[in-house]
Design a protein around this motif. Structure first.
Motif, PDB file in Angstrom:
ATOM      1  N   LEU B 250       0.821  -1.218   0.000  1.00 52.98           N
ATOM      2  CA  LEU B 250       0.000   0.000   0.000  1.00 52.98           C
ATOM      3  C   LEU B 250       0.852   1.263   0.000  1.00 52.98           C
ATOM      4  CD1 LEU B 250      -2.876  -1.075   2.404  1.00 52.98           C
ATOM      5  CD2 LEU B 250      -3.040  -0.635  -0.056  1.00 52.98           C
ATOM      6  N   GLY B 251       2.161   1.099  -0.163  1.00 58.20           N
ATOM      7  CA  GLY B 251       3.022   2.281  -0.260  1.00 58.20           C
ATOM      8  C   GLY B 251       3.508   2.784   1.081  1.00 58.20           C
ATOM      9  N   LEU B 252       3.181   2.067   2.158  1.00 58.29           N
ATOM     10  CA  LEU B 252       3.668   2.468   3.483  1.00 58.29           C
ATOM     11  C   LEU B 252       5.085   1.934   3.683  1.00 58.29           C
ATOM     12  CD1 LEU B 252       0.413   1.524   5.414  1.00 58.29           C
ATOM     13  CD2 LEU B 252       1.270   3.858   5.091  1.00 58.29           C
ATOM     14  N   TRP B 253       5.998   2.795   4.091  1.00 55.66           N
ATOM     15  CA  TRP B 253       7.300   2.306   4.542  1.00 55.66           C
ATOM     16  C   TRP B 253       7.037   1.426   5.757  1.00 55.66           C
ATOM     17  CZ3 TRP B 253      12.254   4.032   2.563  1.00 55.66           C
ATOM     18  CH2 TRP B 253      12.152   4.973   1.521  1.00 55.66           C
ATOM     19  N   THR B 254       7.762   0.316   5.849  1.00 54.51           N
ATOM     20  CA  THR B 254       7.382  -0.715   6.807  1.00 54.51           C
ATOM     21  C   THR B 254       8.528  -1.103   7.736  1.00 54.51           C
ATOM     22  OG1 THR B 254       5.813  -1.528   5.157  1.00 54.51           O
ATOM     23  CG2 THR B 254       6.322  -3.002   6.989  1.00 54.51           C
ATOM     24  N   PRO B 255       8.627  -0.426   8.889  1.00 50.15           N
ATOM     25  CA  PRO B 255       9.601  -0.878   9.887  1.00 50.15           C
ATOM     26  C   PRO B 255       9.152  -2.207  10.497  1.00 50.15           C
ATOM     27  CG  PRO B 255       8.967   1.426  10.246  1.00 50.15           C
ATOM     28  CD  PRO B 255       7.991   0.840   9.268  1.00 50.15           C
ATOM     29  N   LEU B 256      10.045  -3.170  10.536  1.00 52.71           N
ATOM     30  CA  LEU B 256       9.790  -4.436  11.223  1.00 52.71           C
ATOM     31  C   LEU B 256      10.149  -4.236  12.696  1.00 52.71           C
ATOM     32  CD1 LEU B 256      11.372  -6.924   8.654  1.00 52.71           C
ATOM     33  CD2 LEU B 256       9.068  -5.922   8.667  1.00 52.71           C
ATOM     34  N   ARG B 257       9.195  -4.534  13.545  1.00 51.51           N
ATOM     35  CA  ARG B 257       9.386  -4.213  14.955  1.00 51.51           C
ATOM     36  C   ARG B 257       9.805  -5.415  15.787  1.00 51.51           C
ATOM     37  NH1 ARG B 257       4.379  -1.851  17.996  1.00 51.51           N
ATOM     38  NH2 ARG B 257       3.516  -3.826  17.261  1.00 51.51           N
ATOM     39  N   HIS B 258      10.731  -5.151  16.673  1.00 50.38           N
ATOM     40  CA  HIS B 258      11.137  -6.157  17.654  1.00 50.38           C
ATOM     41  C   HIS B 258      11.342  -5.403  18.955  1.00 50.38           C
ATOM     42  CE1 HIS B 258      12.501 -10.212  18.528  1.00 50.38           C
ATOM     43  NE2 HIS B 258      13.486  -9.706  19.247  1.00 50.38           N
ATOM     44  N   SER B 259      10.266  -5.266  19.725  1.00 57.63           N
ATOM     45  CA  SER B 259      10.341  -4.512  20.984  1.00 57.63           C
ATOM     46  C   SER B 259      10.254  -5.482  22.140  1.00 57.63           C
ATOM     47  CB  SER B 259       9.191  -3.512  21.058  1.00 57.63           C
ATOM     48  OG  SER B 259       7.960  -4.180  21.266  1.00 57.63           O
ATOM     49  N   SER B 260      10.383  -4.971  23.352  1.00 55.97           N
ATOM     50  CA  SER B 260      10.306  -5.872  24.507  1.00 55.97           C
ATOM     51  C   SER B 260       8.891  -6.418  24.650  1.00 55.97           C
ATOM     52  CB  SER B 260      10.744  -5.140  25.782  1.00 55.97           C
ATOM     53  OG  SER B 260      10.042  -3.936  25.952  1.00 55.97           O
ATOM     54  N   VAL B 261       7.898  -5.604  24.298  1.00 59.14           N
ATOM     55  CA  VAL B 261       6.524  -6.078  24.475  1.00 59.14           C
ATOM     56  C   VAL B 261       6.001  -6.775  23.221  1.00 59.14           C
ATOM     57  CG1 VAL B 261       5.402  -3.898  23.837  1.00 59.14           C
ATOM     58  CG2 VAL B 261       4.297  -5.395  25.495  1.00 59.14           C
ATOM     59  N   ARG B 262       6.644  -6.537  22.067  1.00 57.55           N
ATOM     60  CA  ARG B 262       6.253  -7.196  20.812  1.00 57.55           C
ATOM     61  C   ARG B 262       7.519  -7.652  20.084  1.00 57.55           C
ATOM     62  NH1 ARG B 262       0.999  -8.632  19.596  1.00 57.55           N
ATOM     63  NH2 ARG B 262       2.464  -9.906  18.487  1.00 57.55           N
ATOM     64  N   PRO B 263       8.134  -8.722  20.524  1.00 56.48           N
ATOM     65  CA  PRO B 263       9.387  -9.184  19.889  1.00 56.48           C
ATOM     66  C   PRO B 263       9.078 -10.033  18.657  1.00 56.48           C
ATOM     67  CG  PRO B 263       8.920 -10.483  21.853  1.00 56.48           C
ATOM     68  CD  PRO B 263       7.777  -9.521  21.703  1.00 56.48           C
ATOM     69  N   ASP B 264       8.659  -9.380  17.566  1.00 54.29           N
ATOM     70  CA  ASP B 264       8.063 -10.091  16.425  1.00 54.29           C
ATOM     71  C   ASP B 264       9.010 -10.361  15.272  1.00 54.29           C
ATOM     72  OD1 ASP B 264       5.560 -10.227  17.651  1.00 54.29           O
ATOM     73  OD2 ASP B 264       4.992  -8.241  16.912  1.00 54.29           O
ATOM     74  N   LEU B 265      10.272  -9.989  15.399  1.00 55.58           N
ATOM     75  CA  LEU B 265      11.154 -10.095  14.234  1.00 55.58           C
ATOM     76  C   LEU B 265      11.260 -11.509  13.657  1.00 55.58           C
ATOM     77  CD1 LEU B 265      12.663  -8.222  12.409  1.00 55.58           C
ATOM     78  CD2 LEU B 265      14.653  -8.390  13.885  1.00 55.58           C
ATOM     79  N   PRO B 266      11.344 -12.544  14.497  1.00 52.46           N
ATOM     80  CA  PRO B 266      11.451 -13.891  13.912  1.00 52.46           C
ATOM     81  C   PRO B 266      10.298 -14.201  12.952  1.00 52.46           C
ATOM     82  CG  PRO B 266      12.024 -13.948  16.231  1.00 52.46           C
ATOM     83  CD  PRO B 266      11.503 -12.562  15.960  1.00 52.46           C
ATOM     84  N   THR B 285      12.873  -1.492  13.703  1.00 52.94           N
ATOM     85  CA  THR B 285      12.682  -0.650  14.884  1.00 52.94           C
ATOM     86  C   THR B 285      12.566  -1.479  16.149  1.00 52.94           C
ATOM     87  OG1 THR B 285      11.325   1.039  15.972  1.00 52.94           O
ATOM     88  CG2 THR B 285      10.148  -0.551  14.606  1.00 52.94           C
ATOM     89  N   THR B 286      13.105  -0.911  17.236  1.00 50.70           N
ATOM     90  CA  THR B 286      12.948  -1.509  18.568  1.00 50.70           C
ATOM     91  C   THR B 286      11.752  -0.906  19.307  1.00 50.70           C
ATOM     92  OG1 THR B 286      14.348   0.141  19.630  1.00 50.70           O
ATOM     93  CG2 THR B 286      15.459  -1.794  18.737  1.00 50.70           C
ATOM     94  N   ASP B 287      11.198   0.189  18.766  1.00 52.29           N
ATOM     95  CA  ASP B 287       9.947   0.770  19.255  1.00 52.29           C
ATOM     96  C   ASP B 287       9.885   0.935  20.782  1.00 52.29           C
ATOM     97  OD1 ASP B 287       7.406   1.803  19.315  1.00 52.29           O
ATOM     98  OD2 ASP B 287       6.386  -0.047  18.774  1.00 52.29           O
ATOM     99  N   GLY B 288      10.913   1.483  21.362  1.00 50.63           N
ATOM    100  CA  GLY B 288      10.840   1.770  22.792  1.00 50.63           C
ATOM    101  C   GLY B 288      10.877   0.550  23.681  1.00 50.63           C
ATOM    102  N   PRO B 289      11.949  -0.219  23.646  1.00 56.64           N
ATOM    103  CA  PRO B 289      12.023  -1.374  24.545  1.00 56.64           C
ATOM    104  C   PRO B 289      12.256  -0.946  25.991  1.00 56.64           C
ATOM    105  CG  PRO B 289      14.077  -1.131  23.315  1.00 56.64           C
ATOM    106  CD  PRO B 289      13.157  -0.048  22.830  1.00 56.64           C
TER     107      PRO B 289
END
Lengths: 588, 588
Positions: B250-266, B285-289
């Motif tokens: 959809l044209g959105l730049w897409t940071p892949l997040r891996h934060s302490s509350v959402r460690p989703d990178l795998p 992005t680590t999005d504020g771990p």
């Protein structure tokens, strides 16, 4: 983060709200493309999707049809490809054609955005004329964006009037200006003790977050590095894959150029096929081709044909002509992809190799079908240019003596070695007749106050008399073997208010009016093609041995290529940075 | 193209001139890295080159050594990798740590730029405080850039004072503000008849060409499309590879997040390994771990380790953490690559998998060696934050009756089902004692004028009393089974000028002062880690079953996640958009 004049294409809150409602199916689309295969330049995929348009923007891309209403215009894509409109990121929209006739030519092939510099407009009347043209072009069906030219292309006697210090800021203040562009005199720039006019222009652009569209012909190693360190964002002047790779590595966005005078794409695309460089910062440019080249080869669409034929994957090739350019311009929120919120500039393609769109949509309107415009050819509001080129005064222009350059041993000889490259020729004996192969040449300002003389060889040995205002200075260039014929041609150009005339045996044998800034025809694209073909034919008949006489004449009066050049300040040895001769004041 | 406040990092003409001279070997470099292998994020290659630095910028990259002088500091790279400094494009630099202590933590691992929102600073004192913090952080060795938060994260009674209409423009006027960011309440936004505060913020950012850093948790299909059409530039909230691909398309730049509350990178990196999407618009992005997560896993460097371990080619992974982020921010002329003119932020790496830099250079200065800072830990000029969190008035804070929520059958029950997700729990019988597993909860504004009550279940069943100012509202949240212990903890937090206190059996059993905006410790990074670990330990002892209590407390008072939330306006059912209870005026 600056505040002030809105950025190009910024939408209001209400416009965004309407797009949002269309996406949600709460309001109707103006236009709906059903069943296409979107060339998704973001993910690099081909994705089946419908596309909804409202108010000139894409509002929705996806499987739904909720926003189709009774008033929605439907296009059945039938599985065909939906491709973003093509972007030309570096052009000169005034080479025989004018912006409107260029739009007429390129829109059916799918180019929907053109970025041009404003050189000739500022030459006519400074920032006021440039801004008026930018306004006028905003009404055209091709989107025009602009680079403010940081310097004139030829040393102007009255620099302050048209290219003074305030001009650049006023041009950049226009919402459709995206940066500064085309500053070819990099050798002089690097040699200056201060940053000079170009350094000031870069700083001005940089403070605005604007693009500095660069130009580094032939630079390599430390000098190229120094230019990159100076703040250039790009260079489109690579002529080999190695030069392109060197630029890319230095962080310069790298448009691969294929112009009429430098058709280098077959060599340059080795950057992709052999060196396998990352292509995200590689763009494509036609860099101001002559009108006949556009007629014969197409425009950005023609470059895509070459790339795909050479084996570049189509999606990758399309990215170079769309999202890469939009990102370079820092306008990827608005341009370069088929996604919600983007300007509705799209092509329908039956395949991904011929690039002959069955439909071209710009701003949400179908502008062309199967290679033909759907409406009347676009027309430029010519009032923007004011009264065009005017020559002051009386009969001075008709005096053959004014044009006779073969008068002293000091008169410099400019020898053409290619379309655009010159060197100093051997001086002939001034007491004898004009030697074979040599022409008298005179550069005369429009007020008839100063003339600069030279001899020219290697150009068109049989040319009796030619006059043109299609020069880098905006002034009059007159060439020929016979001063009487030269005077006749000059008089005719003056009467036409700008253009090119060829005279022989006491008559004007060929002419083309270029009343817009002395370089653009006022009619449609066919008129521009007739001009270019006519000029080429006349000059070839007179022995012109190269390809692109329009560029030869333009660059003969410019100050940015090595070798001697005929400018309003005198004959300039550009590489050496010194004048080989001065001006003569005219009495009349 | 707008004019006004300079864009971040714009250089003057003189500064560019100096860089140019260093590139040409006419002036000396400050710092020279000899014999490295540059990770060239532009061409996607590894290229052997020296790198010269002057005045905090890279002046030259190439084989020459001309600019080395007697004063030039030399680094022998010995063939090691020279990698651009890592960029965190979406952070919250105030989660227990403050910007300075975060810089202390992440600089040795190679993060040299952090973009954060300004929520808690504007909560303290509106645009004035935000701008003062932005100024103060510009002195830190990690570069901070800022998103102006378009709305508070919790409905504020006195919205006009701190988040009023003029604030956003004043924050965006700061040269280090790059856009607006983190507007999580998208369900409300889409339901509004007008564009609301967020719509106005998008229009303001758009008119400046600024970034709109988006947030579309859980949106898909037409609603996600509607958000993209609204002008968002990115979304970092994908939790699956499919969600990430939908955003990218959809044209959105897409940071892949891996934060302490959402460690989703795998999960998310399947976008690269399985779907083979074009990665140019994929960021990390680590999005504020939480502070302890940073201590244990690193920061952006930790994400690179995960990617490379999973088989992503190292240069591609590094591009995501450098040039992709810089291009997203429209700052690729200055950040994200090792090239002439760029800010001299670089890492020396022995290999391309461990991402443990032997040297970290920021602004041309060696800031860390082998995981240790070379100088004293950076310190924030705390005057920027003014006097921090103050509670008005007298003894009201110590009255246990204020905190007793179990008083009527109408009192809403907020049941935790994960760290951050809540739902409405069944109401207990108000006439009986507080049931097992339930806590009293009270949200009290800092002036002691309004209190909101709820019961909380599923959080920490054995908690006797906890008070904290680390909330989305900036106000006081008090939880516990025993009103006396709650009052004691609240009193202690008040005395500390903000922080967290836990009380039990008539004593404060654990406390952490967070004097900066009530959410940041004032000391170095170890203090932030002690705070985070201490809080987790206390709450686990009291039965907290999840991972990240800091986020649980923060989001309990926010208005952007579904389920009931405890805000200063009452208990809010976010999904339903209505208040389940109101505020009670306090008498004192």
């Amino acid at each position: 983060m600056s505040q002030g004049v809105p950025r190009p294409y910024a939408l209001s809150e209400d416009e965004r709200l309407t797009l949002r409602r269309v996406a949600l199916g709460e309001e109707e689309a103006d236009l709906f493309l059903r069943g296409g295969t979107v060339v998704n330049v973001y993910s690099g995929e081909l994705v089946e999707a419908n596309v909804a348009v409202r108010g000139g923007r894409i509002a929705y891309v996806g499987p739904e049809e909720r926003c189709v209403g009774s008033e929605t215009e439907m296009i059945e894509a039938g599985g065909g490809y939906v491709c973003p409109g093509l972007i030309e990121p570096h052009s000169h929209a005034y080479l025989g054609y004018n912006p409107a006739s260029l739009a007429e030519a390129v829109l059916p092939g799918g180019t929907t955005t053109i970025v041009s510099d404003d050189l000739v407009f500022s030459l006519v009347g400074g920032a006021g004329t440039s801004r008026a043209v930018m306004d006028a072009c905003s009404q055209l069906p091709v989107r025009f964006l602009w680079y403010a030219r940081p310097e004139p292309a030829s040393p102007l006697a009255e620099n302050g009037e048209r290219f003074g210090r305030e001009r650049l800021g006023r041009v950049l203040d226009h919402p459709l200006a995206v940066g500064v562009g085309e500053a070819p005199a990099w050798v002089r720039f690097l040699s200056e003790e201060s940053g000079g006019a170009y350094g000031a222009a870069i700083a001005e652009a940089e403070s605005r977050g604007a693009v500095v569209d660069g130009h580094t012909t032939g630079a390599r190693g430390p000098r190229l590095t120094a230019l990159a360190a100076s703040g250039l964002r790009s260079c489109h002047e690579a002529t080999t894959a190695e030069e392109a790779l060197e630029r890319l590595r230095l962080g310069l966005w790298t448009p691969l150029r294929h112009s009429s005078v430098r058709p280098d794409l077959p060599e340059l695309l080795r950057l992709l096929t052999e060196k396998e460089a990352d292509t995200r910062r590689v763009l494509l440019t036609t860099d101001g081709p002559s009108p006949d080249a556009v007629a014969e080869r197409g425009y950005v669409d023609g470059l895509l044909r070459l790339l795909v034929e050479a084996g570049v994957p189509p999606v990758k090739a399309i990215q170079m002509a769309t999202i890469n350019a939009a990102t370079y311009l820092k306008l990827d929120d608005h341009l370069g992809g088929v996604a919600p919120g983007r300007l509705a500039d799209m092509l329908l393609l039956d395949d991904l190799d011929s690039f002959r769109p069955s439909r071209v949509i710009s701003g949400g309107v179908i502008r062309a079908r199967d290679g033909e415009l759907t409406g009347a050819p676009p027309v430029l509001d010519q009032d923007a240019l004011g009264r065009g080129v005017e020559f002051s005064g009386g009969d001075w222009i008709s005096a053959p003596a004014l044009y006779k350059a073969h008068r002293s041993p000091e008169t410099p000889v400019i020898e053409f070695v290619s379309d655009v490259i010159t060197r100093a020729g051997a001086p002939p004996n001034a007491s004898e007749a004009l030697p074979e192969g040599h022409l008298h040449a005179a550069h005369v300002d429009r007020h008839g106050t100063r003339v600069v003389h030279a001899l020219v060889s290697g150009f068109a040995p049989g040319l009796t008399g030619l006059a043109t205002t299609a020069t880098s200075s905006g002034d009059l260039l007159v060439l020929g073997r016979e001063p009487e014929a030269m005077a006749l041609a000059a008089r005719r150009v003056c009467e036409m208010g700008g253009g090119v005339a060829v005279a022989d045996s006491g008559v004007v044998s060929w002419e083309a009016a270029l009343p817009l800034a002395g370089i653009m025809s006022a009619g449609g694209f066919p008129e521009a093609v007739r001009f270019a073909r006519g000029l080429k034919s006349c000059l070839r008949d007179a022995g012109f041995p190269f390809e692109d006489p329009l560029y030869s004449l333009l660059f003969l009066t410019a100050d940015f290529l090595p070798g001697p050049r005929l400018t309003s300040s005198g004959v300039l040895d550009v590489a050496g940075g010194k004048l080989l001769s001065g001006t003569e004041a005219m009495e009349h």
